[in-house]
Design an enzyme around this catalytic site. Structure first.
Site, mmCIF file in Angstrom:
data_model
loop_
_atom_site.group_PDB
_atom_site.id
_atom_site.type_symbol
_atom_site.label_atom_id
_atom_site.label_comp_id
_atom_site.label_asym_id
_atom_site.label_seq_id
_atom_site.Cartn_x
_atom_site.Cartn_y
_atom_site.Cartn_z
ATOM 1 N N HIS A 21 0.829 -1.207 0.000
ATOM 2 C CA HIS A 21 0.000 0.000 0.000
ATOM 3 C C HIS A 21 0.867 1.262 0.000
ATOM 4 O O HIS A 21 0.391 2.338 -0.347
ATOM 5 C CB HIS A 21 -0.883 -0.025 1.254
ATOM 6 C CG HIS A 21 -2.230 0.620 1.080
ATOM 7 N ND1 HIS A 21 -2.888 0.698 -0.124
ATOM 8 C CD2 HIS A 21 -3.064 1.197 1.980
ATOM 9 C CE1 HIS A 21 -4.060 1.292 0.053
ATOM 10 N NE2 HIS A 21 -4.187 1.607 1.321
ATOM 11 N N ASP A 92 -1.050 2.532 -5.283
ATOM 12 C CA ASP A 92 -1.028 1.100 -5.586
ATOM 13 C C ASP A 92 -2.334 0.712 -6.270
ATOM 14 O O ASP A 92 -3.352 1.365 -6.090
ATOM 15 C CB ASP A 92 -0.854 0.300 -4.295
ATOM 16 C CG ASP A 92 -1.928 0.581 -3.266
ATOM 17 O OD1 ASP A 92 -2.685 -0.338 -2.935
ATOM 18 O OD2 ASP A 92 -2.023 1.724 -2.779
ATOM 19 N N ASN A 113 -9.001 4.082 -1.035
ATOM 20 C CA ASN A 113 -9.412 5.101 -0.056
ATOM 21 C C ASN A 113 -8.667 6.424 -0.202
ATOM 22 O O ASN A 113 -9.227 7.481 0.052
ATOM 23 C CB ASN A 113 -9.248 4.568 1.366
ATOM 24 C CG ASN A 113 -10.279 3.487 1.672
ATOM 25 O OD1 ASN A 113 -11.349 3.448 1.063
ATOM 26 N ND2 ASN A 113 -9.953 2.610 2.582
#
Length: 188
Positions: A21, A92, A113
């Site tokens: 991430h 990512d 997000n």
């Protein structure tokens, strides 16, 4: 002098440093190492300035955690008067195989997000983004563990070459523009 804001998305903290991430942070750290730049802690993140052929690139690693990245992006765009088309967000992407590069002028958040929050705060999907493939080699229900997991040995071996390519993408974005960069690097 033309200014750009290059935003690498990630989460702060040692426990996240080598996770999939955090590829956005990893790309900017790689560029900084190559160019002997050092990040300093500033409002809402860590920042360094990279100058190349008459252009200034502000490399930003937001320290707001992934799901509040938009706050840092908006603040630095405003403070430095940088237009949306001169922002590049590095993130990512589970939908791309490991190391695959996909640059887009705009688009959905794809369930990410960080992108979701940037879209919300900027009230727009029209900003360039650079998606770095982390693949989707996880079992059902294991997505969070996978994304927040560390690279496999095989991925670690291939990462330096992919990070070098990512640095070329950033340089191309600033020097040759978005369209040329997309034509040159998409799918590589």
């Amino acid at each position: 002098m033309k200014k750009f804001l290059i935003v690498g998305l990630g989460n702060i903290g040692a426990e996240y440093a080598n996770t999939r991430h955090n590829i956005g942070f990893k790309v900017l750290d790689h560029l900084a190492r190559k160019e002997s730049l050092s990040f300093e802690t500033v409002k809402l993140g860590s920042l360094t300035e990279y100058r190349i052929k008459g252009r200034t690139l502000l490399l930003l690693k937001p320290n707001t955690y992934m799901n509040l990245s938009g706050k840092a992006v908006q603040y630095w765009m405003g403070k430095e008067k940088i237009a949306k088309e001169n922002v590049l967000v590095i993130t990512d992407d589970l939908n791309l195989s490991f190391g695959t590069i996909r640059i887009k002028a705009k688009g959905s958040d794809g369930g990410h997000n960080g992108l979701k929050n940037i879209q919300l705060i900027l009230n727009s999907v029209e900003y360039p983004r650079f998606r770095f493939g982390i693949s989707d080699q996880f079992k059902k229900g294991q997505q969070v563990d996978y994304v927040l997991g560390e690279w496999s040995e095989e991925e670690k071996a291939k990462l330096p070459e992919r990070l070098d390519m990512a640095v070329e993408v950033i340089q191309s974005f600033a020097l040759s523009g978005l369209a040329n960069t997309m034509n040159t690097f998409n799918g590589k």
